[in-house]
Design a protein around this motif. Structure first.
Motif, PDB file in Angstrom:
ATOM      1  N   GLY A 152       0.822  -1.211   0.000  1.00  0.00           N
ATOM      2  CA  GLY A 152       0.000   0.000   0.000  1.00  0.00           C
ATOM      3  C   GLY A 152       0.852   1.254   0.000  1.00  0.00           C
ATOM      4  O   GLY A 152       0.528   2.240  -0.689  1.00  0.00           O
ATOM      5  N   LEU A 153       1.949   1.229   0.771  1.00  0.00           N
ATOM      6  CA  LEU A 153       2.851   2.385   0.822  1.00  0.00           C
ATOM      7  C   LEU A 153       3.517   2.615  -0.530  1.00  0.00           C
ATOM      8  O   LEU A 153       3.606   3.760  -1.005  1.00  0.00           O
ATOM      9  N   ILE A 154       3.974   1.541  -1.164  1.00  0.00           N
ATOM     10  CA  ILE A 154       4.595   1.658  -2.474  1.00  0.00           C
ATOM     11  C   ILE A 154       3.557   2.088  -3.513  1.00  0.00           C
ATOM     12  O   ILE A 154       3.847   2.894  -4.409  1.00  0.00           O
ATOM     13  N   GLY A 155       2.329   1.577  -3.396  1.00  0.00           N
ATOM     14  CA  GLY A 155       1.269   1.992  -4.311  1.00  0.00           C
ATOM     15  C   GLY A 155       0.962   3.469  -4.193  1.00  0.00           C
ATOM     16  O   GLY A 155       0.777   4.166  -5.203  1.00  0.00           O
ATOM     17  N   LEU A 156       0.913   3.985  -2.962  1.00  0.00           N
ATOM     18  CA  LEU A 156       0.694   5.420  -2.754  1.00  0.00           C
ATOM     19  C   LEU A 156       1.820   6.232  -3.371  1.00  0.00           C
ATOM     20  O   LEU A 156       1.594   7.287  -3.979  1.00  0.00           O
ATOM     21  N   MET A 157       3.020   5.724  -3.252  1.00  0.00           N
ATOM     22  CA  MET A 157       4.188   6.417  -3.804  1.00  0.00           C
ATOM     23  C   MET A 157       4.074   6.567  -5.319  1.00  0.00           C
ATOM     24  O   MET A 157       4.398   7.615  -5.883  1.00  0.00           O
ATOM     25  N   SER A 158       3.603   5.530  -5.979  1.00  0.00           N
ATOM     26  CA  SER A 158       3.505   5.571  -7.437  1.00  0.00           C
ATOM     27  C   SER A 158       2.306   6.381  -7.920  1.00  0.00           C
ATOM     28  O   SER A 158       2.318   6.907  -9.035  1.00  0.00           O
ATOM     29  N   GLN A 159       1.270   6.534  -7.066  1.00  0.00           N
ATOM     30  CA  GLN A 159       0.052   7.232  -7.482  1.00  0.00           C
ATOM     31  C   GLN A 159      -0.004   8.680  -7.015  1.00  0.00           C
ATOM     32  O   GLN A 159      -0.530   9.550  -7.714  1.00  0.00           O
ATOM     33  N   ASP A 160       0.509   8.933  -5.817  1.00  0.00           N
ATOM     34  CA  ASP A 160       0.432  10.282  -5.230  1.00  0.00           C
ATOM     35  C   ASP A 160       1.726  10.525  -4.467  1.00  0.00           C
ATOM     36  O   ASP A 160       1.800  10.345  -3.256  1.00  0.00           O
ATOM     37  N   TYR A 161       2.744  10.954  -5.188  1.00  0.00           N
ATOM     38  CA  TYR A 161       4.080  11.056  -4.608  1.00  0.00           C
ATOM     39  C   TYR A 161       4.139  12.078  -3.478  1.00  0.00           C
ATOM     40  O   TYR A 161       4.738  11.838  -2.429  1.00  0.00           O
ATOM     41  N   LEU A 162       3.474  13.229  -3.663  1.00  0.00           N
ATOM     42  CA  LEU A 162       3.465  14.242  -2.612  1.00  0.00           C
ATOM     43  C   LEU A 162       2.725  13.727  -1.383  1.00  0.00           C
ATOM     44  O   LEU A 162       3.188  13.895  -0.250  1.00  0.00           O
ATOM     45  N   GLY A 163       1.596  13.061  -1.608  1.00  0.00           N
ATOM     46  CA  GLY A 163       0.849  12.507  -0.483  1.00  0.00           C
ATOM     47  C   GLY A 163       1.645  11.452   0.264  1.00  0.00           C
ATOM     48  O   GLY A 163       1.602  11.374   1.502  1.00  0.00           O
ATOM     49  N   TRP A 164       2.399  10.649  -0.493  1.00  0.00           N
ATOM     50  CA  TRP A 164       3.266   9.651   0.129  1.00  0.00           C
ATOM     51  C   TRP A 164       4.311  10.328   1.007  1.00  0.00           C
ATOM     52  O   TRP A 164       4.550   9.914   2.147  1.00  0.00           O
ATOM     53  N   GLY A 165       4.930  11.382   0.487  1.00  0.00           N
ATOM     54  CA  GLY A 165       5.948  12.100   1.255  1.00  0.00           C
ATOM     55  C   GLY A 165       5.366  12.754   2.494  1.00  0.00           C
ATOM     56  O   GLY A 165       5.986  12.730   3.569  1.00  0.00           O
ATOM     57  N   GLN A 166       4.175  13.323   2.359  1.00  0.00           N
ATOM     58  CA  GLN A 166       3.529  13.963   3.507  1.00  0.00           C
ATOM     59  C   GLN A 166       3.138  12.953   4.580  1.00  0.00           C
ATOM     60  O   GLN A 166       3.094  13.283   5.763  1.00  0.00           O
ATOM     61  N   TYR A 167       2.880  11.725   4.158  1.00  0.00           N
ATOM     62  CA  TYR A 167       2.574  10.662   5.113  1.00  0.00           C
ATOM     63  C   TYR A 167       3.844  10.138   5.780  1.00  0.00           C
ATOM     64  O   TYR A 167       3.891   9.949   7.003  1.00  0.00           O
ATOM     65  N   LEU A 168       4.887   9.898   4.983  1.00  0.00           N
ATOM     66  CA  LEU A 168       6.071   9.210   5.492  1.00  0.00           C
ATOM     67  C   LEU A 168       7.023  10.125   6.257  1.00  0.00           C
ATOM     68  O   LEU A 168       7.621   9.699   7.254  1.00  0.00           O
ATOM     69  N   ALA A 169       7.205  11.374   5.817  1.00  0.00           N
ATOM     70  CA  ALA A 169       8.196  12.257   6.448  1.00  0.00           C
ATOM     71  C   ALA A 169       7.963  12.423   7.950  1.00  0.00           C
ATOM     72  O   ALA A 169       8.927  12.324   8.732  1.00  0.00           O
ATOM     73  N   PRO A 170       6.733  12.670   8.425  1.00  0.00           N
ATOM     74  CA  PRO A 170       6.541  12.768   9.881  1.00  0.00           C
ATOM     75  C   PRO A 170       6.843  11.466  10.614  1.00  0.00           C
ATOM     76  O   PRO A 170       7.340  11.495  11.739  1.00  0.00           O
ATOM     77  N   ILE A 171       6.558  10.320   9.984  1.00  0.00           N
ATOM     78  CA  ILE A 171       6.853   9.031  10.609  1.00  0.00           C
ATOM     79  C   ILE A 171       8.359   8.865  10.767  1.00  0.00           C
ATOM     80  O   ILE A 171       8.858   8.469  11.821  1.00  0.00           O
ATOM     81  N   VAL A 172       9.096   9.181   9.714  1.00  0.00           N
ATOM     82  CA  VAL A 172      10.546   9.021   9.738  1.00  0.00           C
ATOM     83  C   VAL A 172      11.190   9.962  10.754  1.00  0.00           C
ATOM     84  O   VAL A 172      12.086   9.571  11.509  1.00  0.00           O
ATOM     85  N   MET A 173      10.709  11.199  10.808  1.00  0.00           N
ATOM     86  CA  MET A 173      11.344  12.195  11.673  1.00  0.00           C
ATOM     87  C   MET A 173      10.801  12.183  13.094  1.00  0.00           C
ATOM     88  O   MET A 173      11.393  12.776  14.003  1.00  0.00           O
ATOM     89  N   SER A 175       7.936  13.510  14.194  1.00  0.00           N
ATOM     90  CA  SER A 175       7.315  14.779  14.545  1.00  0.00           C
ATOM     91  C   SER A 175       6.264  15.112  13.502  1.00  0.00           C
ATOM     92  O   SER A 175       6.337  14.670  12.358  1.00  0.00           O
ATOM     93  N   GLU A 176       5.268  15.907  13.889  1.00  0.00           N
ATOM     94  CA  GLU A 176       4.204  16.279  12.959  1.00  0.00           C
ATOM     95  C   GLU A 176       4.713  17.260  11.916  1.00  0.00           C
ATOM     96  O   GLU A 176       5.673  18.008  12.150  1.00  0.00           O
ATOM     97  N   LEU A 177       4.055  17.251  10.771  1.00  0.00           N
ATOM     98  CA  LEU A 177       4.353  18.216   9.713  1.00  0.00           C
ATOM     99  C   LEU A 177       3.531  19.466   9.979  1.00  0.00           C
ATOM    100  O   LEU A 177       2.300  19.442   9.877  1.00  0.00           O
ATOM    101  N   PRO A 178       4.153  20.592  10.342  1.00  0.00           N
ATOM    102  CA  PRO A 178       3.389  21.804  10.661  1.00  0.00           C
ATOM    103  C   PRO A 178       2.791  22.419   9.402  1.00  0.00           C
ATOM    104  O   PRO A 178       3.309  22.269   8.300  1.00  0.00           O
ATOM    105  N   ASP A 179       1.672  23.109   9.590  1.00  0.00           N
ATOM    106  CA  ASP A 179       1.008  23.750   8.454  1.00  0.00           C
ATOM    107  C   ASP A 179       1.836  24.888   7.876  1.00  0.00           C
ATOM    108  O   ASP A 179       1.845  25.109   6.668  1.00  0.00           O
TER     109      ASP A 179
END
Length: 290
Positions: A152-173, A175-179
């Motif tokens: 599912g994560l790889i599928g999101l990456m191929s379909q919505d790259y920005l959405g994938w990054g917005q989902y994964l970056a806070p998990i990796v770091m 911390s929440e992604l501030p507005d």
């Protein structure tokens, strides 16, 4: 063509390909290999304490950072061996041997591959939040993700790259992604930095790399790591759980496991002081010259 001239050409070509930078004053060489979707600038918090004592080799994997994307070849970079080969070629071009290899996340695994193929290149492994396998295999090994979750994560990456990054970056770091990036504190600004690094990487390059990272099982390499090793693990890492760290500590013959109280998967950015202290203690036990 003389051998020396060929070496100069190789250095120039590989420097361009991997954006190689060599810093520092020391005799002992330390190669610092960034994780998936990252780049060499993310080691910057450790460099002030390292460069007076070590010769530091920084680089970007092809497709990441300021590497030469024209050098990308799908057949080479659809598995981790291709990335390992890049580092081997950097070592050969610059005549580097007996190096301390510092690998973040999947780069720790790439270091194990290098150790198996060219053992003379690495003297010590320092692993920042490593994992030999992200997949839940059986009752004896829980990598953290069911295969359908990774798909599912790889599928999101191929379909919505920005959405994938917005989902994964806070998990990796961790911390929440501030507005509003302009109002972010230091840790929140790192989430933006990681997201920007993800988004700067063309999905043509990042998708095969992600599959190589998340779908591979490299547990078999652990017993063959015949170099002193330091495992640095965050206490609260949504990508690599503590059971994985303990599994590696039980499998790697000569290792030290340091669990650092922290959130996220990027200890070298969020907790550089603690990482540096662990590195110093580990290297001090190996040899006075380190």
């Amino acid at each position: 063509m003389s051998g020396n001239h060929k070496m100069i050409l190789d250095q120039a070509e590989i420097t361009k390909r991997n954006n190689v930078k060599i810093l520092g004053e020391g005799q002992k060489i330390m190669i610092m290999a960034h994780g998936f979707g990252c780049n060499q600038t993310m080691w910057r918090f450790l460099l002030p304490q390292l460069t007076p004592h070590y010769k530091i080799v920084l680089f970007d994997y092809v497709g990441c950072g300021s590497s030469d994307c024209q050098a990308y070849r799908e057949e080479r970079y659809n598995c981790l061996d291709g990335y390992a080969q890049d580092i081997i070629e950097i070592c050969d071009a610059f005549d580097l041997q007996d190096c301390i290899f510092v690998g973040h996340s999947i780069s720790a695994t790439i270091g194990w591959i290098i150790n198996q193929q060219r053992p003379e290149l690495i003297s010590h492994h320092i692993m920042v939040c490593p994992s030999p396998c992200f997949i839940n295999i059986d009752d004896n090994y829980s990598g953290g993700f069911d295969m359908q979750d990774l798909e599912g994560l790889i599928g999101l990456m191929s379909q919505d790259y920005l959405g994938w990054g917005q989902y994964l970056a806070p998990i990796v770091m961790g911390s929440e992604l501030p507005d509003d990036a302009s109002q972010a504190d230091e840790k929140e600004s790192m989430v933006w930095e990681l997201l920007n690094s993800f988004c700067a990487m063309d999905v043509t390059f990042s998708l095969p790399f992600a599959k190589a990272c998340f779908y591979s099982d490299n547990r078999h390499l652990l017993k063959h790591i015949n170099r002193p090793s330091l495992i640095l693990q965050s206490s609260d890492d949504l990508l690599v759980n503590l059971n994985v760290a303990e599994f590696m500590a039980n499998e790697i013959p000569d290792n030290q496991l340091d669990i650092i109280e922290s959130k996220g998967h990027c200890l070298h950015m969020t907790n550089p002081a603690n990482v540096m202290e662990s590195m110093k203690r580990f290297l001090a036990t190996q040899s006075p010259s380190l």
